[in-house]
Write an enzyme that holds these catalytic residues in place. Structure first.
Site, mmCIF file in Angstrom:
data_model
loop_
_atom_site.group_PDB
_atom_site.id
_atom_site.type_symbol
_atom_site.label_atom_id
_atom_site.label_comp_id
_atom_site.label_asym_id
_atom_site.label_seq_id
_atom_site.Cartn_x
_atom_site.Cartn_y
_atom_site.Cartn_z
ATOM 1 N N LYS A 92 0.812 -1.494 -0.218
ATOM 2 C CA LYS A 92 -0.499 -0.017 -0.700
ATOM 3 C C LYS A 92 0.541 1.146 -0.083
ATOM 4 O O LYS A 92 2.136 0.851 0.281
ATOM 5 C CB LYS A 92 -0.800 -0.045 1.286
ATOM 6 C CG LYS A 92 -2.056 1.171 0.735
ATOM 7 C CD LYS A 92 -3.204 0.364 0.165
ATOM 8 C CE LYS A 92 -4.686 0.820 0.031
ATOM 9 N NZ LYS A 92 -5.545 -0.482 -0.217
ATOM 10 N N GLY A 204 -20.395 6.193 2.733
ATOM 11 C CA GLY A 204 -20.112 6.563 1.636
ATOM 12 C C GLY A 204 -20.272 6.218 0.129
ATOM 13 O O GLY A 204 -20.935 5.773 0.194
ATOM 14 N N GLY A 206 -18.645 7.847 -2.771
ATOM 15 C CA GLY A 206 -17.394 7.848 -3.664
ATOM 16 C C GLY A 206 -17.797 6.625 -4.479
ATOM 17 O O GLY A 206 -18.883 5.903 -4.939
ATOM 18 N N ALA A 208 -16.979 3.906 -4.866
ATOM 19 C CA ALA A 208 -17.280 2.198 -4.540
ATOM 20 C C ALA A 208 -18.855 2.600 -4.360
ATOM 21 O O ALA A 208 -19.924 1.278 -4.771
ATOM 22 C CB ALA A 208 -17.153 1.908 -3.284
ATOM 23 N N GLY A 209 -19.030 3.570 -3.237
ATOM 24 C CA GLY A 209 -20.829 3.591 -2.112
ATOM 25 C C GLY A 209 -21.403 3.925 -2.976
ATOM 26 O O GLY A 209 -22.337 3.163 -3.526
HETATM 27 N N1 GLU Z 1 -7.138 0.320 -3.858
HETATM 28 C C1 GLU Z 1 -8.190 -1.208 -3.743
HETATM 29 C C2 GLU Z 1 -7.977 -1.936 -2.544
HETATM 30 O O1 GLU Z 1 -7.949 -1.715 -1.595
HETATM 31 C C3 GLU Z 1 -7.552 -1.169 -5.171
HETATM 32 C C4 GLU Z 1 -6.142 -2.177 -5.059
HETATM 33 C C5 GLU Z 1 -5.802 -2.663 -6.627
HETATM 34 O O2 GLU Z 1 -6.036 -2.974 -7.426
HETATM 35 O O3 GLU Z 1 -4.370 -3.145 -5.993
HETATM 36 O O4 GLU Z 1 -8.070 -2.853 -2.787
#
Ligand code: GLU
Length: 403
Positions: A92, A204, A206, A208-209
């Site tokens: 991350k 939320g 955004g 996703a929501g």
């Molecule tokens: N940010 C997204 C997650 O937390 C996608 C991560 C990705 O596609 O590598 O799953």
């Protein structure tokens, strides 16, 4: 993780390995602001585990980013990729910044400088970033461009979540929500529950929501409340997500929307979490349901589309109350699953149509749910514990074979 490790009797050495990220990268990102001054931002990338494949995970731009948060999120990515059986590890990244305060030019300079700082540590076979909170396909395009300049050739597979015009995949934009829908529908099918009339509250609004609300409504669920960071809109009779979204885009505040023909009122985010409903979908940030408010949650089921929205203490309280939780590492894994499909397409330079992506996504998500469901029965575990057991069994096997 510890609870699951105990239930499955995980080898202690493997547990020790999984408790520590493999590599921490901290960078400073100097940016010339529009007013001529220089500001230095702090950025991170944590590469948690690569036993099963290259590191994978998003990058967030947010004022509350810190190293501990990114460390936790990187471990979640390792578990997430393993639970849906992708040949990837976990990572991350993040920069401490409020992107809403930057001009588009400043945002571009920040992104490009961060990409340069990370360049030695990322790549299609090494570590593949993607969008996360407050990052998007445009930011991915700048990273692709900067990295490609450094390498002297196009390297589309350096990040995922790109636009279609730049090697993106069909279905990536709403993949997190679509994946959550596949899991939820299979869950309801396995428990012999009907979709019709189930009430849904979504925290939320955004990427996703909002997509999730649209899918739910289309399937016959009754979406009764949605919220953004400033407030919530509650419509007892159900709302039309498309209308709420266009109003949010226009006014910026979903809570203040007046939807024609629907009697709605504005409530606070705290009130939204405590509404009477069948399904509470958490698609904002981490630590939303905590030991302070968990006892007041009245939903029958929580679906975690965000990462870590239920704190570990709250998780215990919810389990005691009999509230089921479909955990983040399973519920929101659709995003990274289509990211993986994007990477495969980039490396092959051969692109799939939308039906092919959906078919593969559905298969991945429903198979993962089935395994988690089986493990929850086998180990008498919550779905969260069972998801960690499913993931850690795969990680254990890979780590043992390599050591
Ligand atoms: N940010 C997204 C997650 O937390 C996608 C991560 C990705 O596609 O590598 O799953």
């Amino acid at each position: 993780m510890r609870r699951a490790a105990k239930l499955m009797d995980l080898n202690v050495e493997i547990e020790m390995i999984l408790q520590n990220p493999e590599r921490l990268i901290e960078v400073s990102v100097p940016v010339r602001m529009d007013n001529g001054c220089l500001r230095v931002f702090r950025g991170f990338r944590v590469q948690h585990n690569s036993a099963r494949g290259p590191y994978k995970g998003g990058i967030r731009f947010h004022p509350d980013v810190d190293l501990e948060e990114i460390k936790a999120l990187s471990a979640w990515m390792t578990m997430k990729c393993a639970v849906v059986n992708l040949p990837l590890g976990g990572a991350k990244g993040g920069v401490i910044v409020d992107p809403k305060e930057l001009s588009i030019e400043e945002l571009e300079r920040l992104t490009r400088r961060y990409a340069v700082a990370l360049a030695p540590f990322i790549g299609p076979k090494l570590d593949i970033p993607a969008p996360d909170v407050y990052t998007n396909a445009q930011i991915m395009a700048w990273i692709t461009d900067e990295y490609s300049k450094i390498k002297g050739k196009n390297v589309f597979g350096v990040v995922t979540g790109k636009s279609l015009a730049l090697g993106g995949s069909e279905g990536r934009i709403d993949a997190t929500s679509q994946g959550g829908v596949y899991v939820l529908c299979k869950y309801l099918e396995d428990l012999n529950e009907d979709i019709k009339g189930q009430t849904v509250v979504i925290q939320g609004f955004g990427n996703a929501g909002s997509h999730f609300a649209k899918f739910m409504h289309g399937l016959g669920f009754k979406v009764i409340a949605v919220s953004d960071s400033k407030g919530a809109l509650y419509c007892e009779e159900g709302l039309l997500p498309e209308k709420a979204l266009s109003c949010k885009v226009e006014s910026g505040l979903v809570g203040e929307c007046e939807l024609a023909g629907q009697s709605c009122k504005m409530i606070s985010n705290e009130e939204l979490l405590e509404l009477e409903c069948d399904i509470l979908v958490l698609s904002a940030l981490e630590n939303q349901v905590t030991k302070e408010n968990a006892a007041n949650v009245k939903a029958k089921l929580i679906l975690e589309l965000a990462n870590g929205p239920v704190s570990p203490e709250a998780d215990v309280i919810l389990a005691e109350k009999g509230i089921k939780v479909i955990p983040d590492i399973l519920a929101n894994a659709g995003g990274v699953t289509v990211s993986y499909f994007e990477l495969v397409q980039n490396e092959a330079n051969y692109y799939w149509d939308s039906d092919e992506v959906q078919e593969k996504l559905k298969k991945t998500m429903t198979e993962a749910w089935t395994e988690v469901f089986e493990n929850s029965k086998k180990y008498n575990a919550t779905y969260r514990e069972a998801a960690f057991i499913t993931a850690m069994k795969r990680l254990e096997e890979a780590i043992k074979l390599r050591s």
